[in-house]
Design a protein around this motif. Structure first.
Motif, PDB file in Angstrom:
ATOM      1  N   ASP A  68     -22.061 -31.907  -8.670  1.00  0.00           N
ATOM      2  CA  ASP A  68     -22.024 -30.447  -8.585  1.00  0.00           C
ATOM      3  C   ASP A  68     -20.650 -29.988  -8.109  1.00  0.00           C
ATOM      4  N   ILE A  69     -19.946 -29.261  -8.962  1.00  0.00           N
ATOM      5  CA  ILE A  69     -18.662 -28.672  -8.564  1.00  0.00           C
ATOM      6  C   ILE A  69     -18.746 -27.144  -8.618  1.00  0.00           C
ATOM      7  N   GLY A  70     -19.966 -26.627  -8.630  1.00  0.00           N
ATOM      8  CA  GLY A  70     -20.161 -25.184  -8.746  1.00  0.00           C
ATOM      9  C   GLY A  70     -20.156 -24.441  -7.437  1.00  0.00           C
ATOM     10  N   GLY A  71     -20.151 -25.178  -6.336  1.00  0.00           N
ATOM     11  CA  GLY A  71     -20.168 -24.520  -5.029  1.00  0.00           C
ATOM     12  C   GLY A  71     -18.846 -24.704  -4.319  1.00  0.00           C
ATOM     13  N   ASN A  72     -18.912 -24.677  -3.019  1.00  0.00           N
ATOM     14  CA  ASN A  72     -17.701 -24.806  -2.211  1.00  0.00           C
ATOM     15  C   ASN A  72     -17.588 -26.178  -1.565  1.00  0.00           C
ATOM     16  N   ASP A  73     -18.153 -27.210  -2.188  1.00  0.00           N
ATOM     17  CA  ASP A  73     -18.124 -28.541  -1.609  1.00  0.00           C
ATOM     18  C   ASP A  73     -16.777 -29.195  -1.902  1.00  0.00           C
ATOM     19  N   SER A  74     -15.930 -29.253  -0.884  1.00  0.00           N
ATOM     20  CA  SER A  74     -14.592 -29.795  -1.086  1.00  0.00           C
ATOM     21  C   SER A  74     -14.629 -31.288  -1.388  1.00  0.00           C
ATOM     22  N   ALA A  75     -15.638 -32.004  -0.880  1.00  0.00           N
ATOM     23  CA  ALA A  75     -15.739 -33.443  -1.165  1.00  0.00           C
ATOM     24  C   ALA A  75     -15.993 -33.672  -2.653  1.00  0.00           C
ATOM     25  N   ASN A  76     -16.867 -32.858  -3.265  1.00  0.00           N
ATOM     26  CA  ASN A  76     -17.132 -33.004  -4.697  1.00  0.00           C
ATOM     27  C   ASN A  76     -15.909 -32.608  -5.519  1.00  0.00           C
ATOM     28  N   SER A  77     -15.215 -31.569  -5.083  1.00  0.00           N
ATOM     29  CA  SER A  77     -13.983 -31.171  -5.770  1.00  0.00           C
ATOM     30  C   SER A  77     -12.926 -32.266  -5.661  1.00  0.00           C
ATOM     31  N   ALA A  78     -12.893 -32.962  -4.529  1.00  0.00           N
ATOM     32  CA  ALA A  78     -11.952 -34.081  -4.367  1.00  0.00           C
ATOM     33  C   ALA A  78     -12.277 -35.193  -5.362  1.00  0.00           C
ATOM     34  N   GLN A  79     -13.563 -35.441  -5.612  1.00  0.00           N
ATOM     35  CA  GLN A  79     -13.943 -36.455  -6.596  1.00  0.00           C
ATOM     36  C   GLN A  79     -13.509 -36.030  -7.997  1.00  0.00           C
ATOM     37  N   LEU A  80     -13.641 -34.736  -8.295  1.00  0.00           N
ATOM     38  CA  LEU A  80     -13.184 -34.234  -9.590  1.00  0.00           C
ATOM     39  C   LEU A  80     -11.685 -34.488  -9.746  1.00  0.00           C
ATOM     40  N   ARG A  81     -10.913 -34.157  -8.720  1.00  0.00           N
ATOM     41  CA  ARG A  81      -9.461 -34.358  -8.801  1.00  0.00           C
ATOM     42  C   ARG A  81      -9.103 -35.843  -8.869  1.00  0.00           C
ATOM     43  N   LYS A  82      -9.909 -36.691  -8.249  1.00  0.00           N
ATOM     44  CA  LYS A  82      -9.653 -38.135  -8.297  1.00  0.00           C
ATOM     45  C   LYS A  82      -9.849 -38.674  -9.713  1.00  0.00           C
ATOM     46  N   TYR A  83     -10.928 -38.257 -10.356  1.00  0.00           N
ATOM     47  CA  TYR A  83     -11.264 -38.810 -11.676  1.00  0.00           C
ATOM     48  C   TYR A  83     -10.722 -37.975 -12.837  1.00  0.00           C
ATOM     49  N   SER A  84     -10.282 -36.784 -12.554  1.00  0.00           N
ATOM     50  CA  SER A  84      -9.677 -35.912 -13.565  1.00  0.00           C
ATOM     51  C   SER A  84      -8.439 -35.281 -12.928  1.00  0.00           C
ATOM     52  N   PRO A  85      -7.388 -36.087 -12.750  1.00  0.00           N
ATOM     53  CA  PRO A  85      -6.258 -35.674 -11.915  1.00  0.00           C
ATOM     54  C   PRO A  85      -5.262 -34.717 -12.553  1.00  0.00           C
ATOM     55  N   SER A  86      -5.455 -34.323 -13.806  1.00  0.00           N
ATOM     56  CA  SER A  86      -4.442 -33.485 -14.447  1.00  0.00           C
ATOM     57  C   SER A  86      -4.413 -32.058 -13.905  1.00  0.00           C
ATOM     58  N   GLY A  87      -5.449 -31.656 -13.172  1.00  0.00           N
ATOM     59  CA  GLY A  87      -5.437 -30.367 -12.480  1.00  0.00           C
ATOM     60  C   GLY A  87      -5.578 -29.173 -13.407  1.00  0.00           C
ATOM     61  N   GLY A  88      -5.221 -28.021 -12.878  1.00  0.00           N
ATOM     62  CA  GLY A  88      -5.360 -26.792 -13.639  1.00  0.00           C
ATOM     63  C   GLY A  88      -6.766 -26.243 -13.529  1.00  0.00           C
ATOM     64  N   THR A  89      -7.131 -25.383 -14.467  1.00  0.00           N
ATOM     65  CA  THR A  89      -8.460 -24.796 -14.499  1.00  0.00           C
ATOM     66  C   THR A  89      -9.372 -25.703 -15.314  1.00  0.00           C
ATOM     67  N   TYR A  90     -10.460 -26.124 -14.715  1.00  0.00           N
ATOM     68  CA  TYR A  90     -11.395 -27.033 -15.372  1.00  0.00           C
ATOM     69  C   TYR A  90     -12.435 -26.246 -16.160  1.00  0.00           C
ATOM     70  N   THR A  91     -12.705 -26.671 -17.384  1.00  0.00           N
ATOM     71  CA  THR A  91     -13.769 -26.111 -18.205  1.00  0.00           C
ATOM     72  C   THR A  91     -14.950 -27.056 -18.126  1.00  0.00           C
ATOM     73  N   MET A  92     -16.064 -26.565 -17.612  1.00  0.00           N
ATOM     74  CA  MET A  92     -17.241 -27.415 -17.413  1.00  0.00           C
ATOM     75  C   MET A  92     -18.097 -27.499 -18.670  1.00  0.00           C
ATOM     76  N   PRO A  93     -18.804 -28.607 -18.805  1.00  0.00           N
ATOM     77  CA  PRO A  93     -18.737 -29.773 -17.943  1.00  0.00           C
ATOM     78  C   PRO A  93     -17.468 -30.576 -18.197  1.00  0.00           C
ATOM     79  N   VAL A  94     -17.048 -31.300 -17.169  1.00  0.00           N
ATOM     80  CA  VAL A  94     -15.971 -32.274 -17.327  1.00  0.00           C
ATOM     81  C   VAL A  94     -16.658 -33.636 -17.364  1.00  0.00           C
ATOM     82  N   LEU A  95     -16.545 -34.310 -18.482  1.00  0.00           N
ATOM     83  CA  LEU A  95     -17.159 -35.624 -18.659  1.00  0.00           C
ATOM     84  C   LEU A  95     -16.065 -36.672 -18.563  1.00  0.00           C
TER      85      LEU A  95
END
Length: 130
Positions: A68-95
């Motif tokens: 879940d990256i739809g809330g304010n959970d910084s730990a989940n957002s950190a996992q997104l940045r770890k596995y999808s490090p190119s940054g910018g605005t993410y279009t969900m879902p990110v697979l």
């Protein structure tokens, strides 16, 4: 296989680590689905994941982790940045498909999502299954 939607209370790092351990043991890929419960495209993907043909492909070739990256959970957002490090605005879902050795094989933030239809998702899953 996880059910529909994203569990905001789940520890994504622990779930991903467990999936990677299981992948090392059985050789299947890890599919990380970063999304949100309010995301229409994420709901469309969930419906396809639940269809028998797609569920069979997932079960045979992947360990699915829904983050879940739809809330304010910084730990989940950190996992997104770890596995999808190119940054910018993410279009969900990110697979993100990760090999049993931990190598990122594909990231739809970079490549674009497949068509969120049975044929589109099934083709994507089969392409990255081995």
């Amino acid at each position: 296989m996880p059910g529909p939607g994203y569990d905001a209370s789940a520890d994504a790092r622990k779930q991903i680590d467990a999936a990677l351990r299981a992948a090392k043991a059985d050789g299947r890929m890890v599919l990380i689905d970063f999304g949100a419960n309010w995301c229409g495209n994420c709901k469309a993907a969930d419906k396809v994941f639940a269809q028998p043909r797609t569920a069979a492909t997932l079960g045979a070739s992947y360990h699915l982790v829904k983050v879940d990256i739809g809330g304010n959970d910084s730990a989940n957002s950190a996992q997104l940045r770890k596995y999808s490090p190119s940054g910018g605005t993410y279009t969900m879902p990110v697979l993100v498909v990760v090999s049993p050795t931990g190598t990122i094989r594909t990231d739809t933030h970079v490549t674009g999502n497949p068509s969120l239809t049975p044929d589109g998702i099934d083709s994507f899953l089969r392409e990255w299954a081995s």
